[in-house]
Design a protein around this motif. Sequence first.
Motif, PDB file in Angstrom:
ATOM      1  N   SER A 183       0.824  -1.210   0.000  1.00  0.00           N
ATOM      2  CA  SER A 183       0.000   0.000   0.000  1.00  0.00           C
ATOM      3  C   SER A 183       0.859   1.261   0.000  1.00  0.00           C
ATOM      4  O   SER A 183       0.399   2.335  -0.394  1.00  0.00           O
ATOM      5  N   ASN A 186       1.507   1.222  -3.968  1.00  0.00           N
ATOM      6  CA  ASN A 186       0.332   1.254  -4.841  1.00  0.00           C
ATOM      7  C   ASN A 186      -0.940   1.165  -3.997  1.00  0.00           C
ATOM      8  O   ASN A 186      -1.612   0.134  -3.971  1.00  0.00           O
ATOM      9  N   PRO A 187      -1.276   2.239  -3.287  1.00  0.00           N
ATOM     10  CA  PRO A 187      -2.455   2.204  -2.415  1.00  0.00           C
ATOM     11  C   PRO A 187      -3.752   1.988  -3.177  1.00  0.00           C
ATOM     12  O   PRO A 187      -4.693   1.396  -2.642  1.00  0.00           O
ATOM     13  N   ASP A 188      -3.814   2.452  -4.421  1.00  0.00           N
ATOM     14  CA  ASP A 188      -5.034   2.264  -5.208  1.00  0.00           C
ATOM     15  C   ASP A 188      -5.317   0.787  -5.440  1.00  0.00           C
ATOM     16  O   ASP A 188      -6.459   0.340  -5.342  1.00  0.00           O
ATOM     17  N   TRP A 189      -4.258   0.029  -5.749  1.00  0.00           N
ATOM     18  CA  TRP A 189      -4.454  -1.405  -5.991  1.00  0.00           C
ATOM     19  C   TRP A 189      -4.927  -2.105  -4.724  1.00  0.00           C
ATOM     20  O   TRP A 189      -5.890  -2.867  -4.741  1.00  0.00           O
ATOM     21  N   GLY A 191      -6.354  -0.825  -2.086  1.00  0.00           N
ATOM     22  CA  GLY A 191      -7.658  -0.338  -1.662  1.00  0.00           C
ATOM     23  C   GLY A 191      -8.805  -0.789  -2.531  1.00  0.00           C
ATOM     24  O   GLY A 191      -9.963  -0.731  -2.120  1.00  0.00           O
ATOM     25  N   SER A 192      -8.509  -1.258  -3.743  1.00  0.00           N
ATOM     26  CA  SER A 192      -9.576  -1.631  -4.678  1.00  0.00           C
ATOM     27  C   SER A 192      -9.838  -3.128  -4.731  1.00  0.00           C
ATOM     28  O   SER A 192     -10.668  -3.575  -5.522  1.00  0.00           O
ATOM     29  N   PHE A 209      -3.990   4.402   2.178  1.00  0.00           N
ATOM     30  CA  PHE A 209      -4.899   4.527   1.053  1.00  0.00           C
ATOM     31  C   PHE A 209      -5.114   5.992   0.718  1.00  0.00           C
ATOM     32  O   PHE A 209      -5.162   6.836   1.612  1.00  0.00           O
ATOM     33  N   PRO A 210      -5.288   6.321  -0.563  1.00  0.00           N
ATOM     34  CA  PRO A 210      -5.721   7.669  -0.911  1.00  0.00           C
ATOM     35  C   PRO A 210      -7.156   7.846  -0.463  1.00  0.00           C
ATOM     36  O   PRO A 210      -7.878   6.873  -0.262  1.00  0.00           O
ATOM     37  N   ALA A 212      -9.822   8.556  -1.917  1.00  0.00           N
ATOM     38  CA  ALA A 212     -10.839   7.957  -2.782  1.00  0.00           C
ATOM     39  C   ALA A 212     -11.029   6.482  -2.505  1.00  0.00           C
ATOM     40  O   ALA A 212     -12.082   5.917  -2.780  1.00  0.00           O
ATOM     41  N   SER A 213     -10.000   5.836  -1.951  1.00  0.00           N
ATOM     42  CA  SER A 213     -10.084   4.402  -1.699  1.00  0.00           C
ATOM     43  C   SER A 213     -10.353   4.084  -0.240  1.00  0.00           C
ATOM     44  O   SER A 213     -10.497   2.932   0.125  1.00  0.00           O
TER      45      SER A 213
END
Length: 218
Positions: A183, A186-189, A191-192, A209-210, A212-213
């Motif tokens: 994270s 690549n926090p988006d990965w 978190g998704s 996480f950002p 948005a996530s």
Amino acid sequence: MFIALENKKDEERAAQMSAYMKNKFPFLGIPRPKLIKIVKPYIKSAAKNEDVDWDFINLCWEKDYREAQYVGTEYIKSIQKKLTDRDLDKIKKLIVTKPWWDVADVLDKVIGNLSLKYPSVNDEMLVWSMSDNLWLRRVAINYQRKLKEKTDTELLEQIICNNLGTNEFFINKAIGWILREYSKVNPDWVGSQHFFGQFAKPLLKGARFPSASATVWG
């Protein structure tokens, strides 16, 4: 070298160190900084040899006291650029012999570096992720934790999914660890990943996480 270590035995500290490791192994009672100072000259000299000294490594595992295995892992780290995919079975034997997290969590990084040179290692990690041996599974989960942008996320997803839903402490900790580490890259990965569902939610404390996530796990 082993005689030098054995001459530094500290009974009181040895008992404390053994207790910390749930009395799985006897110790000499040598703290890590002191241990490294004692063995560094030998390891530095041995690392200059062209070949990997597996006889020495195996001798480290034959010794009763845990510090000997620590010496073995220090040597392996120092010569890991000389390792090939043919050494993976030998590393596997070390992991399952006198197994515990202190050694597994060093050798996993060695395997991670090895996988960058030999893609076949990744295939073997997928096999390990379904092993009956929890330490092989833990290594399979965590071997990419220092690879950052070079992490194979498709493989990571598959390995984690192979280990979700267990009550095994060391497996769940490994999943949380690799997800928190990745994270940072690549926090988006992370978190998704809805497929982790409620199994992984408790394991992600501390993951980045950002915004948005941030609600994915809510």
